[in-house]
Design a protein around this motif. Structure first.
Motif, PDB file in Angstrom:
ATOM      1  N   GLY A 125      14.722  24.216 -21.157  1.00  0.00           N
ATOM      2  CA  GLY A 125      15.290  23.142 -21.958  1.00  0.00           C
ATOM      3  C   GLY A 125      16.703  22.830 -21.537  1.00  0.00           C
ATOM      4  O   GLY A 125      17.139  23.173 -20.430  1.00  0.00           O
ATOM      5  N   CYS A 126      17.444  22.171 -22.395  1.00  0.00           N
ATOM      6  CA  CYS A 126      18.819  21.777 -22.092  1.00  0.00           C
ATOM      7  C   CYS A 126      19.627  22.979 -21.614  1.00  0.00           C
ATOM      8  O   CYS A 126      19.709  23.998 -22.298  1.00  0.00           O
ATOM      9  CB  CYS A 126      19.479  21.162 -23.329  1.00  0.00           C
ATOM     10  N   PHE A 127      20.217  22.846 -20.442  1.00  0.00           N
ATOM     11  CA  PHE A 127      20.861  24.022 -19.847  1.00  0.00           C
ATOM     12  C   PHE A 127      22.187  24.407 -20.484  1.00  0.00           C
ATOM     13  O   PHE A 127      22.697  25.496 -20.236  1.00  0.00           O
ATOM     14  CB  PHE A 127      20.989  23.916 -18.331  1.00  0.00           C
ATOM     15  N   TRP A 128      22.759  23.578 -21.324  1.00  0.00           N
ATOM     16  CA  TRP A 128      24.020  23.945 -21.979  1.00  0.00           C
ATOM     17  C   TRP A 128      23.843  25.182 -22.855  1.00  0.00           C
ATOM     18  O   TRP A 128      24.544  26.173 -22.693  1.00  0.00           O
ATOM     19  CB  TRP A 128      24.537  22.792 -22.830  1.00  0.00           C
ATOM     20  N   GLY A 129      22.922  25.096 -23.806  1.00  0.00           N
ATOM     21  CA  GLY A 129      22.706  26.209 -24.719  1.00  0.00           C
ATOM     22  C   GLY A 129      22.072  27.395 -24.036  1.00  0.00           C
ATOM     23  O   GLY A 129      22.347  28.550 -24.387  1.00  0.00           O
ATOM     24  N   ALA A 130      21.211  27.123 -23.058  1.00  0.00           N
ATOM     25  CA  ALA A 130      20.555  28.210 -22.339  1.00  0.00           C
ATOM     26  C   ALA A 130      21.571  29.065 -21.592  1.00  0.00           C
ATOM     27  O   ALA A 130      21.525  30.303 -21.643  1.00  0.00           O
ATOM     28  CB  ALA A 130      19.530  27.638 -21.368  1.00  0.00           C
ATOM     29  N   GLU A 131      22.511  28.416 -20.924  1.00  0.00           N
ATOM     30  CA  GLU A 131      23.510  29.189 -20.187  1.00  0.00           C
ATOM     31  C   GLU A 131      24.354  30.032 -21.135  1.00  0.00           C
ATOM     32  O   GLU A 131      24.659  31.196 -20.838  1.00  0.00           O
ATOM     33  CB  GLU A 131      24.408  28.276 -19.360  1.00  0.00           C
ATOM     34  N   GLU A 132      24.731  29.470 -22.259  1.00  0.00           N
ATOM     35  CA  GLU A 132      25.548  30.201 -23.225  1.00  0.00           C
ATOM     36  C   GLU A 132      24.863  31.490 -23.654  1.00  0.00           C
ATOM     37  O   GLU A 132      25.505  32.544 -23.793  1.00  0.00           O
ATOM     38  CB  GLU A 132      25.831  29.322 -24.439  1.00  0.00           C
ATOM     39  N   VAL A 133      23.551  31.436 -23.881  1.00  0.00           N
ATOM     40  CA  VAL A 133      22.807  32.637 -24.266  1.00  0.00           C
ATOM     41  C   VAL A 133      22.941  33.713 -23.201  1.00  0.00           C
ATOM     42  O   VAL A 133      23.237  34.882 -23.495  1.00  0.00           O
ATOM     43  CB  VAL A 133      21.317  32.299 -24.487  1.00  0.00           C
ATOM     44  N   PHE A 134      22.770  33.334 -21.948  1.00  0.00           N
ATOM     45  CA  PHE A 134      22.704  34.343 -20.891  1.00  0.00           C
ATOM     46  C   PHE A 134      24.059  34.911 -20.506  1.00  0.00           C
ATOM     47  O   PHE A 134      24.149  36.098 -20.165  1.00  0.00           O
ATOM     48  CB  PHE A 134      21.976  33.779 -19.667  1.00  0.00           C
ATOM     49  N   TRP A 135      25.135  34.126 -20.551  1.00  0.00           N
ATOM     50  CA  TRP A 135      26.407  34.737 -20.160  1.00  0.00           C
ATOM     51  C   TRP A 135      26.878  35.766 -21.180  1.00  0.00           C
ATOM     52  O   TRP A 135      27.745  36.586 -20.894  1.00  0.00           O
ATOM     53  CB  TRP A 135      27.466  33.696 -19.839  1.00  0.00           C
ATOM     54  N   GLN A 136      26.257  35.778 -22.352  1.00  0.00           N
ATOM     55  CA  GLN A 136      26.614  36.746 -23.386  1.00  0.00           C
ATOM     56  C   GLN A 136      25.772  38.020 -23.325  1.00  0.00           C
ATOM     57  O   GLN A 136      26.034  38.958 -24.082  1.00  0.00           O
ATOM     58  CB  GLN A 136      26.466  36.104 -24.768  1.00  0.00           C
ATOM     59  N   GLN A 137      24.789  38.080 -22.434  1.00  0.00           N
ATOM     60  CA  GLN A 137      23.905  39.234 -22.403  1.00  0.00           C
ATOM     61  C   GLN A 137      24.528  40.414 -21.664  1.00  0.00           C
ATOM     62  O   GLN A 137      25.199  40.238 -20.643  1.00  0.00           O
ATOM     63  CB  GLN A 137      22.570  38.863 -21.731  1.00  0.00           C
ATOM     64  N   PRO A 138      24.321  41.631 -22.158  1.00  0.00           N
ATOM     65  CA  PRO A 138      24.832  42.823 -21.478  1.00  0.00           C
ATOM     66  C   PRO A 138      24.316  42.896 -20.043  1.00  0.00           C
ATOM     67  O   PRO A 138      23.130  42.658 -19.782  1.00  0.00           O
ATOM     68  CB  PRO A 138      24.274  43.986 -22.319  1.00  0.00           C
ATOM     69  N   GLY A 139      25.196  43.221 -19.123  1.00  0.00           N
ATOM     70  CA  GLY A 139      24.808  43.372 -17.732  1.00  0.00           C
ATOM     71  C   GLY A 139      24.836  42.095 -16.920  1.00  0.00           C
ATOM     72  O   GLY A 139      24.705  42.148 -15.689  1.00  0.00           O
ATOM     73  N   VAL A 140      24.991  40.959 -17.582  1.00  0.00           N
ATOM     74  CA  VAL A 140      25.059  39.687 -16.846  1.00  0.00           C
ATOM     75  C   VAL A 140      26.478  39.505 -16.325  1.00  0.00           C
ATOM     76  O   VAL A 140      27.448  39.577 -17.084  1.00  0.00           O
ATOM     77  CB  VAL A 140      24.642  38.505 -17.729  1.00  0.00           C
ATOM     78  N   TRP A 141      26.598  39.264 -15.034  1.00  0.00           N
ATOM     79  CA  TRP A 141      27.899  39.213 -14.365  1.00  0.00           C
ATOM     80  C   TRP A 141      28.454  37.787 -14.313  1.00  0.00           C
ATOM     81  O   TRP A 141      29.634  37.559 -14.506  1.00  0.00           O
ATOM     82  CB  TRP A 141      27.763  39.780 -12.956  1.00  0.00           C
ATOM     83  N   THR A 142      27.568  36.824 -14.045  1.00  0.00           N
ATOM     84  CA  THR A 142      27.980  35.423 -14.036  1.00  0.00           C
ATOM     85  C   THR A 142      26.759  34.537 -14.232  1.00  0.00           C
ATOM     86  O   THR A 142      25.613  35.001 -14.108  1.00  0.00           O
ATOM     87  CB  THR A 142      28.709  35.053 -12.735  1.00  0.00           C
ATOM     88  N   THR A 143      27.013  33.280 -14.560  1.00  0.00           N
ATOM     89  CA  THR A 143      25.943  32.297 -14.748  1.00  0.00           C
ATOM     90  C   THR A 143      26.410  30.957 -14.213  1.00  0.00           C
ATOM     91  O   THR A 143      27.603  30.714 -14.021  1.00  0.00           O
ATOM     92  CB  THR A 143      25.576  32.118 -16.236  1.00  0.00           C
ATOM     93  N   ALA A 144      25.441  30.078 -13.997  1.00  0.00           N
ATOM     94  CA  ALA A 144      25.735  28.696 -13.618  1.00  0.00           C
ATOM     95  C   ALA A 144      24.531  27.853 -13.995  1.00  0.00           C
ATOM     96  O   ALA A 144      23.423  28.374 -14.198  1.00  0.00           O
ATOM     97  CB  ALA A 144      26.021  28.574 -12.125  1.00  0.00           C
ATOM     98  N   VAL A 145      24.731  26.539 -14.095  1.00  0.00           N
ATOM     99  CA  VAL A 145      23.618  25.640 -14.380  1.00  0.00           C
ATOM    100  C   VAL A 145      23.373  24.725 -13.187  1.00  0.00           C
ATOM    101  O   VAL A 145      24.288  24.425 -12.406  1.00  0.00           O
ATOM    102  CB  VAL A 145      23.856  24.806 -15.657  1.00  0.00           C
ATOM    103  N   GLY A 146      22.109  24.322 -13.066  1.00  0.00           N
ATOM    104  CA  GLY A 146      21.744  23.467 -11.950  1.00  0.00           C
ATOM    105  C   GLY A 146      20.348  22.922 -12.097  1.00  0.00           C
ATOM    106  O   GLY A 146      19.791  22.872 -13.208  1.00  0.00           O
ATOM    107  N   TYR A 147      19.777  22.534 -10.969  1.00  0.00           N
ATOM    108  CA  TYR A 147      18.480  21.858 -10.945  1.00  0.00           C
ATOM    109  C   TYR A 147      17.558  22.560  -9.945  1.00  0.00           C
ATOM    110  O   TYR A 147      17.952  22.835  -8.808  1.00  0.00           O
ATOM    111  CB  TYR A 147      18.671  20.394 -10.525  1.00  0.00           C
TER     112      TYR A 147
END
Length: 216
Positions: free
Chosen positions: A54-76
């Protein structure tokens, strides 16, 4: 209309937009929240996971907050047109879905845990939409980088499908495909909700906890 945002059938390659061989916009080098790089090379031994939910704005926010996640980005990802921009993706004429790149430290978390979170934070039974967001760019997808990820993704899809079926949900429509190319989205989309904390979040979840023990 060319830029209709409600196409629900994937474009065929012969009808896709031609695209280009370069980005026509700037992509930031670092994460707005963490200050870490959002482009390779990443630390040695770290792994990448790519999802459409779905919309990558909210999706990215979820993942950058997860333990062990070092970085995130959105794309296609998952489409035909090389180096698309946002309007082109929204037209339905590139074949891409909005996606999140998740880079994680396997010493702190693992791919199965990341995939379980993916299934928990959206509704994978909705086909070419998430909630009120309708179009092929909102489809559910897992884009694996190796055979191990493919096997875990396939098992996780089957496990969650069985769980949801027992609760009266429809079929899980999540696409599972090899990652061909991750095209970064425009800079203003990167970590959008950190810059715009009252911005739009689409979390059309089932509310069901993924039974992670079944992936052990």
């Amino acid at each position: 209309m060319l830029f209709s945002r409600h196409k629900t059938e994937l474009v065929t390659p012969d009808r896709a937009l031609a695209g280009r061989d370069h980005y026509e916009f700037d992509v930031p080098d670092t994460h707005y929240v963490t200050g870490r790089p959002i482009k390779a090379p990443f630390p040695e031994g770290y792994q990448q996971a790519v999802f459409g939910l779905g919309c990558f704005w909210g999706a990215e926010e979820v993942f950058w907050q997860q333990p062990g996640v070092w970085t995130t980005a959105v794309g296609y990802v998952g489409g035909v047109t090389p180096h698309p921009d946002y309007e082109e993706v929204c037209s339905g004429l590139t074949g891409h879905t909005e996606a999140v790149l998740v880079v994680f430290d396997p010493a702190e978390t693992d791919y199965a845990t990341i995939v379980a979170k993916f299934f928990e934070v959206h509704d994978p039974t909705q086909g070419m939409r998430q909630g009120n967001d309708v179009g092929t760019q909102y489809r559910s997808g897992i884009y694996y980088t190796d055979e191990s990820q493919r096997e875990i993704a396939e098992r996780a899809k089957a496990v969650f499908a069985e769980t949801l079926d027992g609760l009266g949900y429809g079929a899980v429509t999540t696409e599972i495909a090899p990652l061909q190319e991750f095209y970064y989205a425009e800079g203003y989309h990167q970590q959008y909700l950190a810059k715009n904390p009252f911005g739009y979040r689409c979390h059309s979840t089932t509310g069901i906890t993924f039974p992670l023990e079944k992936l052990a």
